[in-house]
Design a protein around this motif. Sequence first.
Motif, short mmCIF file in Angstrom:
data_model
loop_
_atom_site.label_atom_id
_atom_site.label_comp_id
_atom_site.label_asym_id
_atom_site.label_seq_id
_atom_site.Cartn_x
_atom_site.Cartn_y
_atom_site.Cartn_z
N TRP A 65 7.37 1.52 -13.66
CA TRP A 65 8.69 0.48 -14.29
C TRP A 65 8.73 0.65 -15.89
N LYS A 73 5.28 5.95 4.23
CA LYS A 73 4.57 4.80 5.05
C LYS A 73 4.74 3.49 4.72
N LEU A 74 4.56 3.37 3.03
CA LEU A 74 4.43 2.06 2.70
C LEU A 74 5.90 1.52 2.11
N MET A 109 0.84 7.65 -7.09
CA MET A 109 1.07 6.25 -6.95
C MET A 109 1.79 5.53 -6.14
N GLN A 110 2.71 6.23 -5.69
CA GLN A 110 3.67 5.86 -4.55
C GLN A 110 3.17 5.90 -3.39
N ALA A 166 -0.14 4.71 -3.19
CA ALA A 166 -0.96 3.72 -3.36
C ALA A 166 -2.54 3.99 -2.80
N ILE A 167 -3.06 2.97 -2.06
CA ILE A 167 -4.41 3.42 -1.73
C ILE A 167 -4.58 4.62 -0.79
N ILE A 168 -3.62 5.00 0.06
CA ILE A 168 -3.79 6.12 0.98
C ILE A 168 -3.74 7.36 -0.04
N ALA A 169 -3.50 7.14 -1.26
CA ALA A 169 -3.42 8.51 -2.11
C ALA A 169 -4.86 8.45 -2.66
N PHE A 181 7.39 2.56 -0.28
CA PHE A 181 7.25 2.26 -1.65
C PHE A 181 8.58 2.34 -2.54
N ARG A 182 8.73 1.34 -3.27
CA ARG A 182 9.88 1.34 -4.17
C ARG A 182 9.46 0.90 -5.57
N ASP A 183 9.84 1.61 -6.69
CA ASP A 183 9.91 1.08 -7.87
C ASP A 183 11.08 1.03 -8.49
N ARG A 227 12.74 9.94 -4.56
CA ARG A 227 11.82 10.68 -5.15
C ARG A 227 11.61 11.89 -4.88
N ARG A 283 -3.16 -6.60 3.72
CA ARG A 283 -2.30 -5.42 3.78
C ARG A 283 -3.12 -4.30 4.15
N VAL A 336 -5.25 2.15 -6.07
CA VAL A 336 -5.32 3.41 -6.55
C VAL A 336 -5.25 3.30 -8.12
N VAL A 395 5.78 11.34 4.48
CA VAL A 395 6.24 10.39 5.16
C VAL A 395 6.16 9.13 4.06
#
Lengths: 287, 315
Positions: free
Chosen positions: B233, A85-86, A170-171, A173-176, A88-90, A97, B252, B222, A83
Amino acid sequence: MSWFKKLLPSRIKTQGVSRRSVPEGIWTKCEVCSSVLYHAELARNIEVCPKCSHHMRISARERLNNFLDPEPRIEIGSEIKPVDKLRFRDSKKYRDRLSQAQKQTGEDDALVVMQGQVKAIPVVACAFEFSFMGGSMGSVVGERFVLAVEACLLARMPLICFSASGGARMQEAIIALMQMAKTSSALSVLRSNGIPYISVLTDPTMGGVSASLAALGDINIAEPNALIGFAGPRVIEQTVRETLPEGFQRSEFLLEHGAIDMIVDRRDMRERIASLLTLLLHRPAPA
Amino acid sequence: MNFLEFEQPIAELEAKIEELRYLGSDADININEEITRLQKRSRELTQSIFTGLTPWQISQVARHPQRPYTLDYIDRIFTDFQELHGDRSFADDHAIVAGLARLDTTAVAIIGHQKGRDIKERIHRNYGMPRPEGYRKALRILELAERFRLPVLTFIDTPGAYPGIGAEERGQSEAIARNLLVMSGLKTPIIATVIGEGGSGGALAIGIADCLIMLEYSTYSVISPEGCASILWKSAEKAAEAAVAMGITTARLRELGLVDEMIEEPLGGAHRDYDLVADRIKQALLTNLARLQARDREELLESRRKKLRTMGFVQ
C-alpha cells in the motif's frame, strides 16, 4: 556534492545510469558501463555485457535455453496454475496482478522447470522468472519445485535451481510462507537419497527464497555481484541506522563470509556445473 | 494493568473502580455495591469489545507488553527445566531460549523465542528477534533431542529474524533454511505452539511440526501487517487493512487447515490470567504428545512430510 562537481559547468554533468535514451528493440545500454550494445550480440553473450561483464537479469526460459543441451527437453509442472485462494486485494486485486504478470512475461507463474541434459548428463533444472511479480514464491513455485525434486528422485537425476526472487509472495500470505517448509522438506528427502542439488543464486535472491531452497544446495554458486541476503538492505538500514558497508550482501561478500562455494561467470556456468556433477556422480569428465 | 488503544473504555472504567476503592478505604459510606456494579459493567464491556476484535486488534493483543512469554510458560508448565546455552560456534542468542525439562513425567526438549519485559530486558532479548546463532542453538537442541529420543516442544513469539549487518554476515538465510531442512526430517515428535507473534521465516525456523497449536489471540504471517502495508500500500498506516487481507489470525488460519488446535484465552487476553493459559497449554501438550508418541517414528515422519507436501493451493 563535492567541490569538484560544483566547478563543472552544468551541461557536462550526467546522472550516470539514469535515462534509457536508446530506443527499445535493437540496442540495450549497459547500466553499469553505459556501453550501447547490440541486442543480438548481448543475447549471444547470455545477457552479460561484453565490455564490463555486468550480469544483466535474464528470463527463466533464456536461462534454461542457454544452460541445457538443445535436446531432449521436457517441461515439468506447466499444467500447475495459480489460484487466488485468499481473494487477496491491496491497491490492486491479486487476480489482476497475476493476469498482468502473465501477459507481460508469457509465463503462468515465477518458476520454470525443465528436464533435460547438461553436456549429456540427465538433470532437472529450474529457473525463477524475476519479471513475474519479482520472482516471488507462492503455491505454484513451491509445487513446481517439489515436482522437480520428485522427478529427480524418480530417475536419480541431479537438480539445479537458478534463483532470482524477492522472497515469499505476500499476496499468498501464510501459504507463501509454508512453501519455504514444503520445498525444504522435499530437499531433505533428496539429500537423504544422495542426489546432488546445485543452487545457483543470481541477482537478486532475497527473503524466503534465500532462507529456504536457495541456501540448501550441496553446492551453492553465485553469479558475480548478485544481491543475496535475508533482509533487504533498506530494512536493515532502517533497523540499525547505519550505512551499510561497501558491497554488502553481494556475491563477493557472501564468498568472503563463507556462505557460498564459488562465484561463476554466467558464460562458464554450463561447463562448471557439468564438471561438478561428473565429480559428484563419479562419471568421467564431460566432453 | 496496561491497556491497548481499543481497550480505553475498559481502562476508564477500571480507573473509576480503583478510585472508588481508594475512596472507600477512608470514607464511611459503603460503596461496595457501586464497585460491584462497575466491575460487572467492565466485564460486559470487555466481553463485547473482545468478541468483535479485528485482525489488527488481535495482532496488538498478541504483542501486548504484558502478554506471557516463553519463560513464563516454562515456569508454569514444566519441572526440572535446565536451560542450555550457545550454538558452539559464535554466541549464545538470548532471543531464543532452549533446554531440557519434564512435562509431568516425560522428558522433553524445549525451544522458544523470548521477548523482554522492561527496556533493559528487551534489549538483552533483542525484542525476541533471533540472529543466526539463535537458530543454530535451536538446531543443536533439535539434533540432541533426536539423538536422545526426546520430543521437541517449541514456543513461537517473534516479530521475525533480526535484520542486522552481523546477522547477514553470519548467514541468517542459511541458518533458517537449515532448520527447515532438519525439522522436516527430524525423527522425533515436534509440537509448535504460537503464543504471540508468529513473524515470518523467523517463526517458521522453529515452527515445522507434527502438530501446530495457536493461542486464540496470536498471529502467524509471512510479514508483519506494517511491513506488508508499507510494501503493497506504500504506507504503514494501512496495517489494519493488510492484517485483514493476509488473514493472520488463529481463526482464519484454522479455516485454511493450517492449525491443528486453538487454545481459548481468558476474557481480555492471556495476560489477564497467566496460570489459566499455562494450564490449558499444558493439557493440550499432554494430549497431543501422547497421541504422537504412540506412533511409529518413521510413520510419524512420513506423515509430517506428507502434510508439508500438500501445503498450497494451485489449479
